[in-house]
Enzyme design. Sequence first.
Site, short mmCIF file in Angstrom:
data_model
loop_
_atom_site.label_atom_id
_atom_site.label_comp_id
_atom_site.label_asym_id
_atom_site.label_seq_id
_atom_site.Cartn_x
_atom_site.Cartn_y
_atom_site.Cartn_z
N TYR A 55 -52.11 -6.21 -69.96
CA TYR A 55 -52.85 -6.52 -71.20
C TYR A 55 -54.11 -7.30 -70.89
O TYR A 55 -54.12 -8.19 -70.03
CB TYR A 55 -51.95 -7.29 -72.18
CG TYR A 55 -50.88 -6.45 -72.83
CD1 TYR A 55 -50.86 -5.06 -72.75
CD2 TYR A 55 -49.85 -7.06 -73.56
CE1 TYR A 55 -49.86 -4.31 -73.34
CE2 TYR A 55 -48.84 -6.32 -74.17
CZ TYR A 55 -48.86 -4.94 -74.06
OH TYR A 55 -47.86 -4.21 -74.66
N PRO A 213 -46.77 -1.63 -85.24
CA PRO A 213 -46.14 -1.35 -86.54
C PRO A 213 -47.16 -0.96 -87.61
O PRO A 213 -46.79 -0.32 -88.60
CB PRO A 213 -45.43 -2.66 -86.89
CG PRO A 213 -46.03 -3.70 -86.00
CD PRO A 213 -46.48 -2.99 -84.77
N LEU A 214 -48.41 -1.31 -87.43
CA LEU A 214 -49.46 -0.87 -88.36
C LEU A 214 -50.32 0.22 -87.71
O LEU A 214 -51.45 0.47 -88.13
CB LEU A 214 -50.34 -2.05 -88.78
CG LEU A 214 -49.61 -3.28 -89.38
CD1 LEU A 214 -50.64 -4.34 -89.78
CD2 LEU A 214 -48.77 -2.87 -90.58
N GLY A 216 -51.76 0.23 -84.90
CA GLY A 216 -52.97 -0.34 -84.32
C GLY A 216 -54.08 -0.52 -85.35
O GLY A 216 -55.25 -0.48 -85.03
N GLY A 217 -53.68 -0.68 -86.62
CA GLY A 217 -54.66 -0.88 -87.68
C GLY A 217 -54.97 0.38 -88.48
O GLY A 217 -55.42 0.32 -89.62
N THR A 221 -56.62 0.97 -92.29
CA THR A 221 -58.05 1.27 -92.41
C THR A 221 -58.42 2.68 -91.98
O THR A 221 -59.57 3.09 -92.14
CB THR A 221 -58.87 0.29 -91.54
OG1 THR A 221 -58.43 0.40 -90.18
CG2 THR A 221 -58.69 -1.15 -91.99
#
Lengths: 301, 301, 301
Positions: A55, A213-214, A216-217, A221
């Site tokens: 990371y 969980p989103l 990566g956005g 959006t």
Amino acid sequence: MRVKMAPQGPEVSRLIYGVWRLLEDPQGASPERVLGKLHACLDLGITTIDHADIYGGYRCEEVFGHALRTSPGLRQRLELVTKCGIMLTNPARPRNWIQHYDYSRGHLIGSVEQSLRNLATDYIDVLLLHRPSPLLDPAEVAEALRLLVEQGKVRHVGVSNFTPAQFDMLSSYLPLPLVTNQVELHPLRPEPFLDGTLDHCLKHRILPMGWSPLAGGRLMTGQGEAEGKIREVLHGLGHKYGVAADTVAYAWLLRHPARILPVIGTNQPERIAGAARALSLPLDTQDWFAVWRAAMGREVP
Amino acid sequence: MRVKMAPQGPEVSRLIYGVWRLLEDPQGASPERVLGKLHACLDLGITTIDHADIYGGYRCEEVFGHALRTSPGLRQRLELVTKCGIMLTNPARPRNWIQHYDYSRGHLIGSVEQSLRNLATDYIDVLLLHRPSPLLDPAEVAEALRLLVEQGKVRHVGVSNFTPAQFDMLSSYLPLPLVTNQVELHPLRPEPFLDGTLDHCLKHRILPMGWSPLAGGRLMTGQGEAEGKIREVLHGLGHKYGVAADTVAYAWLLRHPARILPVIGTNQPERIAGAARALSLPLDTQDWFAVWRAAMGREVP
Amino acid sequence: MRVKMAPQGPEVSRLIYGVWRLLEDPQGASPERVLGKLHACLDLGITTIDHADIYGGYRCEEVFGHALRTSPGLRQRLELVTKCGIMLTNPARPRNWIQHYDYSRGHLIGSVEQSLRNLATDYIDVLLLHRPSPLLDPAEVAEALRLLVEQGKVRHVGVSNFTPAQFDMLSSYLPLPLVTNQVELHPLRPEPFLDGTLDHCLKHRILPMGWSPLAGGRLMTGQGEAEGKIREVLHGLGHKYGVAADTVAYAWLLRHPARILPVIGTNQPERIAGAARALSLPLDTQDWFAVWRAAMGREVP
């Protein structure tokens, strides 16, 4: 809220904080900023932190470790997850000329020892093999993991992005049980709900970690048609329950019987709090299926 | 011809009569008409009847139960299979605003109790979970099924349309073995013959039930190219063996080593008799592969 | 180099010589020519020979047997693998009017007895079921194989082209373990490396045999885009290691932890020697992934 990751696994928090994007925080990655977010997590009961050697271009662990050093006693209040095995072509790894995986005994042990130094700790709570490799030698991996656990450098071992077949194969060589499989889980990727991945976790009584969980956005959006339709449902349910749409997205994962452990990646403390609100938001069954229908693009059969 | 559905399963007839379309019978669904077809079945040795709570818009069970009430002693000559878990948006279920599944403890128990009242019986021989749900909680299902079996309301439990992974996952939570998996099986859907579904039944020594053995009629009357090619082979074999094409279609399923239990859905007693003729029609191996080749659209490799 | 095919399996050579194309040798198939190639194999430590009843239109086994008869004592230095179950439409089998499979007890036993006569031997080291059949009756197969093993006609049993589900299903009926699964393995067919096929072999501690390791020649001479890209990498690595590109292709398989047993099909003794050179060519991990990237058409994730 604390749960056991597996019958012989560690206790972890139901929500996990992921530092994938630690270095992308507009407010920087100073020890103060990192500790600020960490304390926001602890205040919400989030004690488990998800790392990987790679990371931030192999730098996140070290930045996190710097923060830990400034706050004695903090380490023992956390569970640290990290990963190994991916070999990036990156200035920090000049010998890698092609992206690949390395699960050799030497690399595994060296990678964990580097993670320990980076994270300023003497043990990893859960070490994950980051991705399945077509060239993974399970006997060699078993021997390296046995040694790392015996030396106390690693307490528990799991995998990430493994299929059930890969998981079972590796398990059959290991002297200790795999305690999780961290997979990508969100409404834009419903496959693991159907293809046996979550069934496999339930069968083996291990809790899956859910990365992105989103999405990566994208869920909040993204401009695609699927994103739009799912988001419309999430917003509608947010309105109904009086929470933000991203809280609904977390609640949707938390409602699943596999007891998914979402890995929250935001750098905004208020969004971490929004995720924590999902812990007390039991979605109604039909509402859950409204998201599912949007995810699948059709009614269930 | 009687067979055991599973080592610890019930004895059932090799052919099963399905009442999915009971209310679509042009001659109506009076107790007399229902009993007429039922006795046609019994005369042919067909004693196992396949229901579901939802059939006929939640009305088939009750219509069947009305007929049973008029004929004391008939119940004990039958094995009744019914299903639960699908939640239709239907005037009979005004609270359902989206098609979904409900395998909560409360719904499972309530659904079985309603089926018992509808069917005018005090036990179900085999209860099937109608479709896998991404939200099925196996521990909760196990507890509900345990209670229903303990109370004598349900004698055996199975599933329908489950993948092997879903079956094994659920099994690992249950205090009793699943005795069948009812799946769609006919030459227009050859996948279960190859993808592990029938292998899984063979491995676990359970007999699969096969729904829509004539593809809901498409096999006999469908206008697609695949339908036409398969039908041509079925007719040719019918001519060779001196039976109707639909009898060949049943014989094709019966010839499979998994000992498929076809669920016959016709409302015409003479067609039930045609299906029963398949029991004494052992298809030659090459003839079986002629249907298979038509189903796959190519020679076997 | 010798390996054990399975914990209870036979010892075999790491490279296996396949006679699929024995009759296509431009220099003919006289006993002298066959023995010439056989001794080339033996000189390189290749002692395991892969047959099938159907190779060469049901003629390869017999041609090979003719050669064996001229060289007493040779049989005991070899392990003979052969296969059964495919029914070709071929002048040698006038009763077959459609390509199909036959795993009936009678056919299995008859096929093995014919192979014994053809091969001029009184035992088969490893008998393989050539392809999975949707109509394979595992109980009947188990009974036939039990008898053949009991009579000493067959020493070990395996399968070819089976999925893990088919393998496990059949295994559950057999009184003896399956010792291998022979599958198509080469860079133009990377699926078995990912879909559980090789994981299954590793889990069960059996060594897979790999048929068509050069994709039947396509890898070396095929004109497609994928062939070209993979070949470019193989040639580059050949240059680096100082060997021919086909040697690299064999080394790529040999490097895999499943300990793949490549089945070499060439009729040219010098190419057999090229394959054997791969045994002492341990490919570097990144070089292995260079072939993999070319095979997949993309970087690993």
